[in-house]
Each structure stands twice: as C-alpha cells, then as structure tokens.
Design an enzyme around this catalytic site. Structure first.
Site, mmCIF file in Angstrom:
data_model
loop_
_atom_site.group_PDB
_atom_site.id
_atom_site.type_symbol
_atom_site.label_atom_id
_atom_site.label_comp_id
_atom_site.label_asym_id
_atom_site.label_seq_id
_atom_site.Cartn_x
_atom_site.Cartn_y
_atom_site.Cartn_z
ATOM 1 N N SER A 134 46.963 68.868 22.674
ATOM 2 C CA SER A 134 47.630 69.988 23.335
ATOM 3 C C SER A 134 47.279 69.954 24.813
ATOM 4 C CB SER A 134 47.166 71.318 22.733
ATOM 5 O OG SER A 134 47.628 72.418 23.504
ATOM 6 N N TYR A 147 39.960 76.729 20.510
ATOM 7 C CA TYR A 147 41.140 75.851 20.442
ATOM 8 C C TYR A 147 41.100 74.812 21.559
ATOM 9 C CZ TYR A 147 46.041 74.430 20.110
ATOM 10 O OH TYR A 147 47.196 73.700 19.968
#
Length: 286
Positions: A134, A147
């Site tokens: 990501s 995350y």
C-alpha cells in the site's frame, strides 16, 4: 496459467479472481468466506479449488500448497493479497492485539504464502510472486500506525526477496494501491483521492505483472501525489494528515472486521487447517 490467490474474498481479490478465470487460469482461491469463494469457483468448473487457512498459519498454508500442487502443478503466479486494515491507538492496551494480528496477516501472511512455492518455482525457472502492499507503507499516518507498519514491512520484505531471487527466472512485484473501493475502505471518513474501482485496479495490477514491472502503483497518479507530499517539511505534512478524520479502530462504528480477533480484541483460537475442494472437478495435472 496456474495461480494461487490469497484474500480472494475481498473486493480486489474477487476482481482479480474474476479476471484470472475469465482468461482461462486455474486458480487456488484462498480466503475465509466459503460462500464467496464458491460463487467464484462456480464460474469456472474444474479450474478452481477453495482453501480456508489462516494465512499466517504455516502448517495450514503448507497443507494447502501441497494439495494444490498435487492437483494442478507448480504455480506460475502467486498473489499475496490477504490484508486487513484498521485504526490504531498506542494509548489503548487492547489495540496491541490488533497490531499483532495486522502484522500476522499483512506481513507474515505474505511470507508464509510464498514459502512453499519458491523452491518449486525456482526449479522451473519461471514464475511471479506478487505482494499487495500500500502507499500507506511509504510514510506513517496518524492513527494508522499498525497498518502503515505492516505495509512498510511488506515493501522491504519484497525488496529483499527480489534481490535474493535475481537471476533465478522468478520476478517479484510490489503493488502499492492507493484507495480502492472495497470493504476495507468503506468505513474511511477521510478524502480518498484517486479512488479506483476494484475491477480497474485488478486490470492494472495484472497488466503490470505481465509487463514485469517490479513496482506497481494503483493508480500511478496517487504515487505522484504521495511523492509530492513527501517533499513537504515533515511538520507541515503531519499537520495536513492530523486534520483528516481517523480510520475507525476495531470495534468502532465503520471498522472492518479483523479475522482472529474476538469482540474484546483478544485473539481467537487459530482455526484448524481446512482444505476444501468445492469446484466439483479436479483441475487437470500438468
């Protein structure tokens, strides 16, 4: 083409699976929602098998890998797409369990999925390993530390693996999506520039792998925006991010479920290894 795909239940995973089977691939569908996987398998009778391991459970993933290779042979493409997201607050003791579980799925899960396939793929001197990271792994974001850390770790792991496999015939691809319209982003309360539909993201991902691009950003313009923001002084960059709403923490309204966590954030017992072939027909041997 022989493909192993984890996270096949999610928005991007479903889109990838649909496009792969549409192009005639045999696909090992790895996920936890049997009904969703069954619906995918039904679109390609005889070319799919369903597996439901915890991707961080080495024994369960080994069993899945051995079963699939006995059925369909060594894969040409392995996509580590399984991932979870959620807000994180270091001041909350229960969130440490969320952090641990996110690392297990997002980071350890990719290495665990790749491991049983690397030696056979190296022996055939061809194949691609794809890790879905990501742009959140490029820089830490307030309230999203778990995350961001898991995706940053995945980016560095894939970088290391790429170096290790150089000259082996295998390619390693790091995918850094921005925002894709999936259940993982449905609860976001902040602006999501460059939001992509899952089908378009899947198309661009597979196109990038076919072109042997080591780094695939979805969409490319979100990478340019992230790099431009990175040129700002850290204090200004942080001020901009702090002004945005936080991603919901596990248990809060709008949060996406994290498998393996109880409602009180304590990890649930790991499921027993499960191998289910629900495609009714055995994929042909190679």
């Amino acid at each position: 083409m022989n493909v192993v795909l984890s996270g096949a239940c999610g928005g991007l995973g479903q889109a990838l699976a649909r496009q792969l089977v549409a192009h005639g691939a045999q696909v090992a569908l790895v996920g936890l929602d049997v009904d969703r996987l069954q619906a995918l398998a039904d679109t390609a009778p005889g070319r799919c098998a369903i597996y439901t391991p915890d991707v961080a459970d080495g024994d369960a993933v080994q069993a899945m890998a051995h079963d699939w290779m006995a059925r369909a042979g060594t894969p040409d493409l392995v996509i580590a797409n399984a991932g979870v997201a959620g807000g994180y607050d270091t001041a909350q003791a229960e969130d440490l369990q969320v952090f641990r579980r996110m690392l297990e799925i997002n980071l350890l899960g990719a290495a665990t999925l790749f491991q049983p396939f690397v030696a056979p793929m190296r022996a055939q001197r061809k194949g691609a390993l794809v890790g879905v990271a990501s742009i959140a792994g490029w820089r830490g974001m307030p309230g999203n530390g778990a995350y961001c850390a898991s995706k940053a770790g995945l980016i560095r792991y894939l970088e290391s693996l790429r170096a290790e496999l150089r000259g082996s015939g295998l390619t390693v691809h790091t995918v850094s999506p921005g925002y894709i319209r999936t259940p993982l982003t449905a609860g976001n309360r902040f602006v999501m520039p460059g939001l992509l539909e899952a089908d378009e993201a899947a198309r661009q991902l597979l196109q990038g792998v076919a072109a042997r691009r080591a780094h695939i950003v979805l969409p490319r313009r979100i990478g340019w925006l992230s790099r431009a923001l990175a040129c700002l002084p850290a204090s200004l960059h942080d001020r901009i991010l702090l002004a945005q709403p936080r991603k919901p923490r596990a248990g809060e309204a709008g949060a996406t479920p994290i498998p393996g966590l109880s409602p009180g954030h304590a990890p649930a017992a790991s499921p027993a290894p499960s191998i289910s072939d629900l495609a009714h027909e055995r994929p042909p041997q190679r």
